[in-house]
Design a protein around this motif. Structure first.
Motif, PDB file in Angstrom:
ATOM      1  N   THR A   1      -4.272 -99.317  48.545  1.00 54.71           N
ATOM      2  CA  THR A   1      -3.838 -97.926  48.663  1.00 54.71           C
ATOM      3  C   THR A   1      -2.855 -97.784  49.824  1.00 54.71           C
ATOM      4  N   LEU A   2      -1.692 -97.229  49.518  1.00 54.41           N
ATOM      5  CA  LEU A   2      -0.662 -96.998  50.519  1.00 54.41           C
ATOM      6  C   LEU A   2      -0.709 -95.559  50.992  1.00 54.41           C
ATOM      7  N   THR A   3      -0.664 -95.375  52.324  1.00 52.06           N
ATOM      8  CA  THR A   3      -0.435 -94.058  52.903  1.00 52.06           C
ATOM      9  C   THR A   3       0.914 -94.154  53.614  1.00 52.06           C
ATOM     10  N   ASP A   4       1.288 -93.143  54.350  1.00 48.73           N
ATOM     11  CA  ASP A   4       2.579 -93.193  55.036  1.00 48.73           C
ATOM     12  C   ASP A   4       2.638 -94.271  56.106  1.00 48.73           C
ATOM     13  N   ASP A   5       1.476 -94.697  56.635  1.00 45.74           N
ATOM     14  CA  ASP A   5       1.527 -95.703  57.691  1.00 45.74           C
ATOM     15  C   ASP A   5       0.501 -96.816  57.592  1.00 45.74           C
ATOM     16  N   THR A   6      -0.341 -96.823  56.560  1.00 49.03           N
ATOM     17  CA  THR A   6      -1.333 -97.893  56.415  1.00 49.03           C
ATOM     18  C   THR A   6      -1.426 -98.387  54.975  1.00 49.03           C
ATOM     19  N   ILE A   7      -2.016 -99.567  54.866  1.00 46.05           N
ATOM     20  CA  ILE A   7      -2.349-100.167  53.579  1.00 46.05           C
ATOM     21  C   ILE A   7      -3.838-100.467  53.638  1.00 46.05           C
ATOM     22  N   GLN A   8      -4.606 -99.960  52.676  1.00 42.17           N
ATOM     23  CA  GLN A   8      -6.031-100.246  52.646  1.00 42.17           C
ATOM     24  C   GLN A   8      -6.340-101.097  51.417  1.00 42.17           C
ATOM     25  N   PHE A   9      -7.025-102.205  51.654  1.00 43.96           N
ATOM     26  CA  PHE A   9      -7.508-103.074  50.594  1.00 43.96           C
ATOM     27  C   PHE A   9      -8.958-102.706  50.339  1.00 43.96           C
ATOM     28  N   SER A  10      -9.316-102.502  49.080  1.00 43.93           N
ATOM     29  CA  SER A  10     -10.668-102.114  48.737  1.00 43.93           C
ATOM     30  C   SER A  10     -11.110-102.875  47.487  1.00 43.93           C
ATOM     31  N   ALA A  11     -12.275-103.501  47.577  1.00 41.76           N
ATOM     32  CA  ALA A  11     -12.868-104.238  46.459  1.00 41.76           C
ATOM     33  C   ALA A  11     -14.366-103.977  46.494  1.00 41.76           C
ATOM     34  N   PRO A  12     -15.101-104.358  45.445  1.00 44.52           N
ATOM     35  CA  PRO A  12     -16.550-104.156  45.492  1.00 44.52           C
ATOM     36  C   PRO A  12     -17.207-104.754  46.738  1.00 44.52           C
ATOM     37  N   SER A  13     -16.649-105.828  47.292  1.00 48.29           N
ATOM     38  CA  SER A  13     -17.266-106.492  48.446  1.00 48.29           C
ATOM     39  C   SER A  13     -16.906-105.866  49.789  1.00 48.29           C
ATOM     40  N   GLY A  14     -15.907-104.970  49.850  1.00 51.90           N
ATOM     41  CA  GLY A  14     -15.570-104.371  51.130  1.00 51.90           C
ATOM     42  C   GLY A  14     -14.157-103.840  51.211  1.00 51.90           C
ATOM     43  N   THR A  15     -13.740-103.490  52.436  1.00 53.99           N
ATOM     44  CA  THR A  15     -12.412-102.927  52.672  1.00 53.99           C
ATOM     45  C   THR A  15     -11.772-103.568  53.905  1.00 53.99           C
ATOM     46  N   ALA A  16     -10.462-103.413  54.002  1.00 56.89           N
ATOM     47  CA  ALA A  16      -9.704-103.845  55.182  1.00 56.89           C
ATOM     48  C   ALA A  16      -8.417-103.030  55.232  1.00 56.89           C
ATOM     49  N   ASP A  17      -7.905-102.814  56.438  1.00 52.25           N
ATOM     50  CA  ASP A  17      -6.664-102.055  56.633  1.00 52.25           C
ATOM     51  C   ASP A  17      -5.643-102.903  57.369  1.00 52.25           C
ATOM     52  N   THR A  18      -4.383-102.575  57.143  1.00 54.99           N
ATOM     53  CA  THR A  18      -3.278-103.158  57.899  1.00 54.99           C
ATOM     54  C   THR A  18      -2.155-102.130  57.925  1.00 54.99           C
ATOM     55  N   PRO A  19      -1.283-102.176  58.909  1.00 59.91           N
ATOM     56  CA  PRO A  19      -0.175-101.224  58.943  1.00 59.91           C
ATOM     57  C   PRO A  19       0.826-101.434  57.796  1.00 59.91           C
ATOM     58  N   LEU A  20       1.418-100.334  57.348  1.00 59.21           N
ATOM     59  CA  LEU A  20       2.587-100.374  56.473  1.00 59.21           C
ATOM     60  C   LEU A  20       3.774-100.192  57.406  1.00 59.21           C
ATOM     61  N   ALA A  21       4.554-101.238  57.558  1.00 60.26           N
ATOM     62  CA  ALA A  21       5.603-101.246  58.582  1.00 60.26           C
ATOM     63  C   ALA A  21       6.987-101.124  57.965  1.00 60.26           C
ATOM     64  N   LEU A  22       7.843-100.422  58.653  1.00 62.89           N
ATOM     65  CA  LEU A  22       9.249-100.349  58.269  1.00 62.89           C
ATOM     66  C   LEU A  22       9.895-101.663  58.688  1.00 62.89           C
ATOM     67  N   ALA A  23      10.275-102.472  57.712  1.00 63.67           N
ATOM     68  CA  ALA A  23      10.894-103.769  57.993  1.00 63.67           C
ATOM     69  C   ALA A  23      12.393-103.633  58.199  1.00 63.67           C
ATOM     70  N   GLN A  24      12.997-102.704  57.450  1.00 65.01           N
ATOM     71  CA  GLN A  24      14.435-102.478  57.591  1.00 65.01           C
ATOM     72  C   GLN A  24      14.749-101.056  57.144  1.00 65.01           C
ATOM     73  N   ALA A  25      15.400-100.305  58.009  1.00 64.10           N
ATOM     74  CA  ALA A  25      15.781 -98.934  57.698  1.00 64.10           C
ATOM     75  C   ALA A  25      16.991 -98.936  56.758  1.00 64.10           C
ATOM     76  N   ALA A  26      17.064 -97.886  55.964  1.00 63.62           N
ATOM     77  CA  ALA A  26      18.213 -97.723  55.069  1.00 63.62           C
ATOM     78  C   ALA A  26      19.463 -97.536  55.916  1.00 63.62           C
TER      79      ALA A  26
END
Length: 189
Positions: free
Chosen positions: A158-183
């Motif tokens: 799941t993407l939000t404006d600033d995070t990525i959440q991984f979710s499965a039956p066994s659990g969850t984890a988060d990491t930042p959604l980062a701007l790698a290169q601006a337009a």
């Protein structure tokens, strides 16, 4: 005893951005790898079809699941997982990654974001993901381990404006959604 498993992975866009192209790479150590890309993922939508991901479980398995997401929004910004160690992707490959942003910038300048086809961007994105997946390094990838209970299930990313959440039956984890290169900024006359 080692058991080979398969799960499905989908991406849900809960951000305020529309992604004209979004790609996902998964690898289970150096045993399995897979990648897919999708076009035109608007807020509230989920990718289809799902990406099948393979992994092993059981006694004696030492593999780990690694995930990398790369996306281009409708403004031409490039986004990715794990900003603290994904810089290698932009510097490592002469033809693709180092110039991918320049290619998008030039295309946006010439055609504009409203006319540049998502398929045009998706083709380059798949090449980048394939190159990244074929590398044995996991630098820039998010570790999110799959377990026995995930077999046959769905990993929802799941993407939000600033995070990525991984979710499965066994659990969850988060990491930042980062701007790698601006337009690129529009040229002024």
């Amino acid at each position: 005893m080692t058991t080979a498993n398969t799960a499905s992975a989908v991406i849900t866009n809960n951000s305020s951005r529309t992604f004209v192209s979004i790609g996902l790479s998964h690898k289970y150590s150096d045993v399995y790898s897979s990648q897919a890309s999708w076009e035109n993922l608007a807020p509230g939508q989920t990718t289809s079809p799902a990406l099948a991901v393979e992994y092993n479980t059981g006694f004696g398995t030492t593999g780990e699941d690694w995930w990398f997401l790369l996306a281009v929004d409708s403004q031409g910004n490039v986004w990715n997982t794990d900003p603290s160690n994904a810089r290698w992707l932009w510097d490592k490959t002469d033809w693709g990654i180092a110039h991918f942003g320049d290619i998008i910038a030039t295309a946006l300048e010439v055609a504009g974001p409203e006319t540049l086809g998502a398929g045009d961007i998706a083709g380059g994105l798949v090449d980048v993901l394939t190159a990244a997946t074929n590398d044995t390094s996991v630098e820039g990838y998010k570790e999110f381990l799959l377990r026995d209970e995930d077999a046959g299930g769905t990993v929802t990313i799941t993407l939000t404006d600033d995070t990525i959440q991984f979710s499965a039956p066994s659990g969850t984890a988060d990491t930042p959604l980062a701007l790698a290169q601006a337009a690129p900024k529009p040229a002024t006359a």
